[in-house]
Design a protein around this motif. Structure first.
Motif, PDB file in Angstrom:
ATOM      1  N   GLU A 125       0.819  -1.126   0.053  1.00  0.00           N
ATOM      2  CA  GLU A 125      -0.025   0.001  -0.072  1.00  0.00           C
ATOM      3  C   GLU A 125       0.822   1.240  -0.006  1.00  0.00           C
ATOM      4  O   GLU A 125       1.986   1.320   0.648  1.00  0.00           O
ATOM      5  N   VAL A 126       0.373   2.306  -0.518  1.00  0.00           N
ATOM      6  CA  VAL A 126       0.985   3.714  -0.546  1.00  0.00           C
ATOM      7  C   VAL A 126       1.069   4.099   1.089  1.00  0.00           C
ATOM      8  O   VAL A 126      -0.168   4.184   1.197  1.00  0.00           O
ATOM      9  N   SER A 127       2.174   4.608   1.331  1.00  0.00           N
ATOM     10  CA  SER A 127       1.947   4.883   2.663  1.00  0.00           C
ATOM     11  C   SER A 127       2.353   6.510   3.059  1.00  0.00           C
ATOM     12  O   SER A 127       2.641   6.866   4.206  1.00  0.00           O
ATOM     13  N   VAL A 128       2.280   7.109   1.955  1.00  0.00           N
ATOM     14  CA  VAL A 128       2.509   8.519   2.128  1.00  0.00           C
ATOM     15  C   VAL A 128       1.324   9.165   1.028  1.00  0.00           C
ATOM     16  O   VAL A 128       0.547   8.543   0.560  1.00  0.00           O
ATOM     17  N   PRO A 129       1.294  10.502   1.123  1.00  0.00           N
ATOM     18  CA  PRO A 129       0.173  10.986   0.400  1.00  0.00           C
ATOM     19  C   PRO A 129      -0.038  10.606  -1.108  1.00  0.00           C
ATOM     20  O   PRO A 129      -1.002  10.593  -1.565  1.00  0.00           O
ATOM     21  N   PHE A 130       1.291  10.362  -1.876  1.00  0.00           N
ATOM     22  CA  PHE A 130       1.362   9.980  -3.129  1.00  0.00           C
ATOM     23  C   PHE A 130       2.767   9.849  -3.550  1.00  0.00           C
ATOM     24  O   PHE A 130       3.555  10.120  -2.859  1.00  0.00           O
ATOM     25  N   VAL A 131       2.758   9.062  -4.505  1.00  0.00           N
ATOM     26  CA  VAL A 131       4.141   8.641  -4.874  1.00  0.00           C
ATOM     27  C   VAL A 131       4.065   8.484  -6.415  1.00  0.00           C
ATOM     28  O   VAL A 131       2.945   7.964  -7.087  1.00  0.00           O
ATOM     29  N   GLY A 150      -3.360   4.663   0.570  1.00  0.00           N
ATOM     30  CA  GLY A 150      -4.239   3.865   0.610  1.00  0.00           C
ATOM     31  C   GLY A 150      -4.551   2.919  -0.444  1.00  0.00           C
ATOM     32  O   GLY A 150      -5.172   2.140  -0.458  1.00  0.00           O
ATOM     33  N   SER A 151      -3.859   3.333  -1.844  1.00  0.00           N
ATOM     34  CA  SER A 151      -4.035   2.598  -3.056  1.00  0.00           C
ATOM     35  C   SER A 151      -3.174   1.143  -2.570  1.00  0.00           C
ATOM     36  O   SER A 151      -2.092   1.263  -2.016  1.00  0.00           O
ATOM     37  N   THR A 152      -3.582   0.123  -3.480  1.00  0.00           N
ATOM     38  CA  THR A 152      -2.684  -1.101  -3.132  1.00  0.00           C
ATOM     39  C   THR A 152      -2.232  -1.445  -4.633  1.00  0.00           C
ATOM     40  O   THR A 152      -2.882  -1.057  -5.656  1.00  0.00           O
ATOM     41  N   HIS A 153      -0.979  -2.018  -4.526  1.00  0.00           N
ATOM     42  CA  HIS A 153      -0.336  -2.570  -5.791  1.00  0.00           C
ATOM     43  C   HIS A 153       0.431  -3.805  -5.440  1.00  0.00           C
ATOM     44  O   HIS A 153       1.113  -3.691  -4.387  1.00  0.00           O
ATOM     45  N   TRP A 154       0.646  -4.401  -6.512  1.00  0.00           N
ATOM     46  CA  TRP A 154       1.520  -5.573  -6.633  1.00  0.00           C
ATOM     47  C   TRP A 154       2.985  -5.239  -6.888  1.00  0.00           C
ATOM     48  O   TRP A 154       3.330  -4.641  -8.000  1.00  0.00           O
ATOM     49  N   VAL A 155       4.046  -5.748  -6.291  1.00  0.00           N
ATOM     50  CA  VAL A 155       5.363  -5.364  -6.292  1.00  0.00           C
ATOM     51  C   VAL A 155       6.105  -6.714  -6.474  1.00  0.00           C
ATOM     52  O   VAL A 155       5.744  -7.793  -5.671  1.00  0.00           O
ATOM     53  N   ASN A 156       7.102  -6.744  -7.440  1.00  0.00           N
ATOM     54  CA  ASN A 156       7.586  -8.078  -7.597  1.00  0.00           C
ATOM     55  C   ASN A 156       9.213  -8.072  -7.797  1.00  0.00           C
ATOM     56  O   ASN A 156       9.790  -9.131  -8.174  1.00  0.00           O
ATOM     57  N   LYS A 157       9.783  -6.779  -7.610  1.00  0.00           N
ATOM     58  CA  LYS A 157      11.333  -6.421  -7.610  1.00  0.00           C
ATOM     59  C   LYS A 157      11.659  -5.269  -6.865  1.00  0.00           C
ATOM     60  O   LYS A 157      11.148  -4.431  -6.850  1.00  0.00           O
ATOM     61  N   VAL A 252     -20.953 -12.677  -3.057  1.00  0.00           N
ATOM     62  CA  VAL A 252     -19.745 -12.269  -3.373  1.00  0.00           C
ATOM     63  C   VAL A 252     -18.995 -13.369  -4.416  1.00  0.00           C
ATOM     64  O   VAL A 252     -18.905 -14.380  -4.086  1.00  0.00           O
ATOM     65  N   GLY A 253     -18.562 -12.770  -5.586  1.00  0.00           N
ATOM     66  CA  GLY A 253     -18.252 -13.904  -6.489  1.00  0.00           C
ATOM     67  C   GLY A 253     -16.461 -13.825  -6.849  1.00  0.00           C
ATOM     68  O   GLY A 253     -16.156 -14.887  -7.349  1.00  0.00           O
ATOM     69  N   LEU A 254     -16.241 -12.918  -6.668  1.00  0.00           N
ATOM     70  CA  LEU A 254     -14.673 -12.480  -7.158  1.00  0.00           C
ATOM     71  C   LEU A 254     -14.130 -11.309  -6.219  1.00  0.00           C
ATOM     72  O   LEU A 254     -14.607 -10.430  -5.968  1.00  0.00           O
ATOM     73  N   LYS A 255     -12.879 -11.610  -5.799  1.00  0.00           N
ATOM     74  CA  LYS A 255     -12.059 -10.612  -4.856  1.00  0.00           C
ATOM     75  C   LYS A 255     -10.679 -10.491  -5.605  1.00  0.00           C
ATOM     76  O   LYS A 255      -9.999 -11.566  -6.082  1.00  0.00           O
ATOM     77  N   ARG A 256     -10.113  -9.435  -5.374  1.00  0.00           N
ATOM     78  CA  ARG A 256      -8.703  -8.904  -5.485  1.00  0.00           C
ATOM     79  C   ARG A 256      -8.341  -7.812  -4.879  1.00  0.00           C
ATOM     80  O   ARG A 256      -8.925  -6.825  -4.570  1.00  0.00           O
ATOM     81  N   ALA A 257      -6.982  -7.936  -4.457  1.00  0.00           N
ATOM     82  CA  ALA A 257      -6.438  -7.008  -3.458  1.00  0.00           C
ATOM     83  C   ALA A 257      -6.164  -5.702  -4.135  1.00  0.00           C
ATOM     84  O   ALA A 257      -6.068  -4.768  -3.483  1.00  0.00           O
ATOM     85  N   SER A 258      -6.025  -5.628  -5.358  1.00  0.00           N
ATOM     86  CA  SER A 258      -5.858  -4.385  -6.088  1.00  0.00           C
ATOM     87  C   SER A 258      -6.078  -4.492  -7.624  1.00  0.00           C
ATOM     88  O   SER A 258      -6.428  -5.638  -8.218  1.00  0.00           O
ATOM     89  N   GLN A 259      -6.754  -3.285  -7.984  1.00  0.00           N
ATOM     90  CA  GLN A 259      -7.044  -3.398  -9.539  1.00  0.00           C
ATOM     91  C   GLN A 259      -7.284  -2.019 -10.066  1.00  0.00           C
ATOM     92  O   GLN A 259      -7.548  -0.998  -9.460  1.00  0.00           O
ATOM     93  N   HIS A 260      -6.605  -1.983 -11.429  1.00  0.00           N
ATOM     94  CA  HIS A 260      -6.761  -0.790 -12.039  1.00  0.00           C
ATOM     95  C   HIS A 260      -8.100  -0.789 -12.783  1.00  0.00           C
ATOM     96  O   HIS A 260      -8.337  -1.580 -13.522  1.00  0.00           O
TER      97      HIS A 260
END
Length: 344
Positions: A125-131, A150-157, A252-260
């Motif tokens: 999650e973004v932990s500052v006002p924006f990045v 508060g937005s969420t994102h998948w990071v992999n590196k 509820v039929g589908l969930k995802r932690a983050s979505q664009h």
């Protein structure tokens, strides 16, 4: 290998530098700068925001601030009643009042970068006002998006640039072919224990959520007893009848932690929202519970049909409802039907 931790409470100088608003000093009385900056901040969410002498739209306008400026909030007060906006206002420093819906409460919590990342991705999650997200791990490269608190994102590196600054590579579900890079100290990777299901021992059939459109409120029940409630923003049918959140009984039929999120139909308006957090779909027409970082008008109609929640409330709903999510799964379908949702 390091784990994500809070690096420090930022100083008054850090606050002014981050907000890019040197005139903010005029809004703060010296004795309260530290406490206000450390725990009571808000970001202007859109356009030009007017600040009034009193908490009323009919009061004198004393100044205005622009989108993404970060301001000190010293109080929340009842003001002039407005059916579209509500009655709650924020006192901005010592200068005046702005309606609560125009300001997103935020924090500035820098993180220690970590390389403890699953190769398939970890939720952050973004932990500052924006990045800002860049085309490569360099602030000289093209800026692609701005991600908000508060937005969420998948990071992999995790990588370091030539100056020793740490960067995370962010995956985007809408544009997976293009890399996005953000400064790592501005994202917090969730440890698995914070993504554990809530009340997993309660049988799925004994859980339900009721959304009251008239009250703009949701309540979660276990064994017919309320265990959680929160204000929501459902479809703004006054702006467009197509935005109406449909009444009825759903699962509820589908969930995802983050979505664009982008509009699938141009008649549903124009928006481009990366990192929408904690999404739980409950209709086949893509109505969902999810966090909203682009407004703070919960308790009033606002959305294009979904049930908007503050990000922390959306995370509770996401973790409490079935299907249960594994922390490393990008999305999860319900095999036999998820939590009951009743919209009235």
């Amino acid at each position: 290998m390091n784990k994500p931790t809070l690096m420090k409470h930022f100083s008054r100088r850090d606050f002014l530098k981050f907000s890019g608003l040197t005139l903010t000093a005029a809004l703060l009385s010296e004795p309260s700068v530290s406490s206000a900056a450390a725990s009571q901040l808000a970001r202007v969410v859109d356009g030009a925001m007017q600040v009034f002498e009193k908490p009323s739209l009919s009061a004198k306008v004393v100044t205005q601030f622009w989108k993404d400026m970060v301001l000190p909030i010293v109080d929340e007060v009842d003001g002039e009643q407005n059916n579209r906006l509500g009655q709650k206002w924020f006192q901005v420093g010592n200068i005046g009042f702005a309606h609560k819906s125009w300001l997103q409460p935020v924090e500035i919590r820098f993180q220690e970068p970590t390389d403890e990342i699953r190769f398939t991705g970890s939720v952050a999650e973004v932990s500052v006002p924006f990045v800002d997200a860049y085309d490569t791990h360099s602030e000289d490269s093209p800026r692609l998006y701005r991600y908000y608190y508060g937005s969420t994102h998948w990071v992999n590196k995790l990588v370091e640039d030539k100056e020793g600054k740490a960067w995370y590579r962010v995956m985007d579900d809408k544009f997976p072919e293009r890399e996005r890079w953000v400064r790592a100290e501005r994202l917090r990777i969730f440890p698995y224990e914070e993504l554990a299901p809530i009340s997993p021992d309660v049988p799925p059939e004994e859980k339900r959520i009721e959304v009251n459109l008239a009250d703009q409120h949701m309540t979660a029940f276990e064994y017919d007893k309320p265990v959680f409630d929160a204000p929501v923003s459902t479809g703004d049918y006054l702006t467009n009848p197509k935005y109406q959140t449909p009444t009825g009984s759903y699962l509820v039929g589908l969930k995802r932690a983050s979505q664009h999120m982008l509009p699938w139909d141009r008649t549903f308006g124009s928006y481009d929202l990366p990192g929408v957090p904690w999404v739980a779909y409950f209709t086949q027409r893509a109505h969902a519970f999810h966090g909203a970082y682009w407004h703070n008008g919960f308790g009033r109609i606002r959305s294009h049909g979904c049930v908007n929640l503050a990000p922390q409330d959306a995370r509770w709903v996401y973790l409490w409802t079935t299907p249960e999510m594994r922390p490393y799964n990008e999305l999860q379908y319900a095999e036999t039907g998820g939590t009951r949702v009743i919209v009235i």
